[in-house]
Design an enzyme around this catalytic site. Structure first.
Site, PDB file in Angstrom:
ATOM      1  CG  ASP A 111      -2.107  -0.974   0.988  1.00  0.00           C
ATOM      2  OD1 ASP A 111      -2.394  -1.325  -0.161  1.00  0.00           O
ATOM      3  OD2 ASP A 111      -2.730  -1.384   1.984  1.00  0.00           O
ATOM      4  CE1 TYR A 134      -9.198  -4.444   6.611  1.00  0.00           C
ATOM      5  CE2 TYR A 134      -8.630  -5.381   4.477  1.00  0.00           C
ATOM      6  CZ  TYR A 134      -9.064  -5.538   5.784  1.00  0.00           C
ATOM      7  OH  TYR A 134      -9.355  -6.795   6.254  1.00  0.00           O
TER       8      TYR A 134
END
Length: 637
Positions: free
Chosen positions: A300, A384
């Site tokens: 990420d 998320y």
């Protein structure tokens, strides 16, 4: 007021990038002919000066503000790594990036916006949806980093893989309706679908997952009474530009789009502890080996520049109490400044009892309350949401807590069951996965020459010296080289790592130290032969220690997207340099292994991971003896 509003000119080498500087960077690059129409900014951040220059800096001294940009040409897929000085209005370096050896720049917002048009123009994709009775206009395409596999024709190409999720209406959360058994491979440069794998036709789950719809959640409870936090005399901290002082702590706050919040030059009582601290990478590897999902693993930070998506925090929602917010400045794909309002939240929290004793003999009854300074930010990356909370305590303790929430990534859950997923709603699966973070801790405990001791409990067998078998002791091993300092936690031995300064001792003659306390959860679970193991080798150990090098910034290497692996920590550690009494950096892997629960759907309650740094002999005695009692403590003898 905020950092971005407080200044237009940097006064310290580590001051965060400003909107004015972003504009100047763009002008310098344009004047140098580096910004043709199809060129986009894949990354832009402050190029921090050499550590020695920062430590030698005095207020008012001249600054040379330099910034690093990764430029991607959408037309041909070529990319460049560029360093610019805004002080001198000069381009200092331009390096062409080899996508085969080095990897690709991170994925752009522009490319996310293109993906549905690319897929819906492809007959293979639309036919696969038609076989499922799905209108392409209702299917949200999710472009995901491709990893690095031996897929024919992908070498050197800029690619993503895309899964589909049906959205039944404008307010519907599509994660509840995965179109499973189907994946598209997309060439982002040619804007074409190179392959569609239609492995299995699975029913699209129908039950809504709209956690923000009162029809789904039911009426809100009315039993919670308000909690109010007030500081009638204001907070105890002081802020000057990016510098913060609080209860013996002195530090600087930074921010960039790859790491998000960074902390710099942390000292306690004017004694240095950390030169720089950040979360430098994270990887989310998934466990489903199916033909349409085996490649799922996301870096990420390195692949998505996840701090671009930092939330603007709101009082009473994300932060509670007497809050000081800091804005953050990032650049969009076109190199235009974008200010994230209230990106960083700072406040004080009561944290229960600091110390307490009621003494039988002396008749004393004393209690002191702990307090901590909280510095945090939250970012949303796809499904998320991650919060990163740095805590500084009155007793010199430092703690990082990562909070994972949001929506679990979903799959279909067939009637035959699923070995690698949990059924969280009828016909809806949540694949097993891990969230593995890597903190980069550039330590400087009472100076820049440090060493690391591995310290653990050791059983002592019954012997003449231990006839009753009750003895145990502390075992200590000095880690002397980078190749030796690749370590795993062991909670059965209470294993910790002491960062010591061999040149400085306390009044007892002991070297001053800070101890890294790991939580000791599993490291990367993928097989050693796997692609993700090669690319995320940093996540196979809880601890790495390397000799400081200003070019060593990210544990999986500078360019992570489609990188074949081997860069970063495994390459640096292989050099085997000495780390005993040197300027060193600790890299600590921590995180979660997530076997989702039904309770994690349709939105996941926060789960926690982190670590703690505690002083060990750094002080001569308890450093909080001078903390006064609160006005409400009235003990009777």
């Amino acid at each position: 007021m905020t950092i971005a509003e407080d200044r237009t000119t940097a006064t310290h080498p580590l001051d965060p990038m400003s909107a004015d500087e972003v504009g100047q960077i763009r002008r310098v690059l344009a004047d140098a002919g580096l910004l043709a129409e199809p060129v986009r900014f894949a990354f832009l951040a402050l190029e921090e000066p050499e550590k020695s220059d920062v430590l030698a800096f005095t207020p008012g001294a001249q600054l040379d503000r330099r910034f690093r940009a990764i430029l991607l040409n959408l037309a041909d897929g070529s990319s460049r790594d560029v360093v610019v000085s805004t002080t001198r209005s000069a381009v200092d370096s331009v390096v062409d990036i080899d996508p085969v050896a080095a990897g690709q720049p991170p994925i752009l917002d522009t490319e996310f916006e293109l993906i549905e048009d690319i897929l819906n123009a492809d007959e293979q994709w639309t036919s696969a949806l038609a076989r499922r009775g799905l209108d392409p206009a209702t299917v949200r395409a999710v472009p995901l980093s491709a990893g690095c596999y031996d897929e024919p024709g992908e070498e050197g190409k800029r690619v993503v893989r895309s899964l589909g999720f049906q959205q039944l209406h404008e307010k519907d959360h599509p994660w509840a309706h995965p179109v499973d058994g189907l994946v598209a491979y997309v060439d982002l440069t040619s804007r074409t679908v190179t392959r569609v794998i239609d492995h299995e036709k699975l029913p699209v789950p129908r039950e809504p997952g709209n956690f923000d719809d009162p029809e789904q959640t039911g009426p809100a409870r009315t039993s919670l009474k308000p909690i109010e936090i007030t500081q009638p005399h204001g907070p105890s901290f002081e802020v000057e530009d990016s510098r913060v002082r609080w209860e013996n702590w002195d530090l600087r706050i930074g921010f960039n789009e790859r790491e998000g919040l960074t902390l710099h030059q942390l000292s306690f009582h004017e004694r240095p502890v950390l030169y720089r601290a950040s979360v430098a990478e994270m990887v989310v590897p998934y466990a489903d080996p199916s033909p349409v999902r085996f490649w799922q693993n996301y870096f990420d930070c390195g692949e998505y520049m996840f701090a671009r998506y930092t939330n603007s925090l709101e009082l009473g929602c994300d932060c509670l109490g007497e809050i000081r917010y800091f804005d953050a400045v990032v650049a969009d794909d076109l190199g235009e400044a974008r200010t994230i309002r209230n990106a960083i939240c700072m406040h004080e929290e009561d944290f229960g009892v600091l110390w307490k004793h009621s003494d039988l003999f002396a008749g004393s009854h004393e209690t002191r309350r702990q307090r901590r300074l909280v510095i945090s930010f939250f970012t949303t990356i796809g499904n998320y949401d991650y919060g990163f909370y740095w805590y500084l305590y009155l007793d010199g303790t430092i703690q990082l807590e990562a909070k994972a929430t949001g929506v679990t990534f979903t799959s279909a859950y067939p009637e035959r069951g699923h070995e690698y997923a949990t059924e969280v709603a009828p016909g809806l699966g949540a694949p097993y996965h891990q969230h593995l973070f890597c903190a980069r801790l550039d330590v400087g405990v009472d100076g820049q020459r440090n060493a690391v001791d591995e310290v653990e409990a050791q059983r002592v067998p019954v012997s003449e010296d231990n006839p009753y078998g009750n003895a145990f002791r502390q075992a200590r091993t000095r880690l002397t080289t980078e190749s030796d300092a690749k370590r795993l936690a062991d909670n059965t031995r209470a294993r910790v790592w002491h960062v010591v300064n061999p040149e400085v001792t306390n009044r007892l003659g002991q070297p001053v130290a800070y101890a890294l306390h790991p939580q000791g959860q599993p490291t990367l679970l993928a097989d050693e032969s796997s692609s993700i193991h090669a690319r995320a080798t940093f996540a196979t150990k809880h601890l790495w220690v390397t000799k400081y090098d200003p070019a060593h910034r990210y544990p999986a290497g500078d360019l992570v997207n489609q990188n074949p692996g081997g860069d970063g920590l495994p390459k640096w550690a292989a050099e085997g340099r000495g780390i005993d009494g040197e300027d060193i950096v600790l890299w600590h892997t921590f995180g979660l292994t997530h076997f989702p629960r039904p309770e994690d759907w349709p939105v996941m309650p926060v789960d926690y991971a982190g670590f703690t740094l505690k002083p060990v002999g750094f002080f001569d005695r308890n450093p909080t003896l001078d903390v006064p009692p609160t006005n409400t403590c009235h003990h009777e003898g």
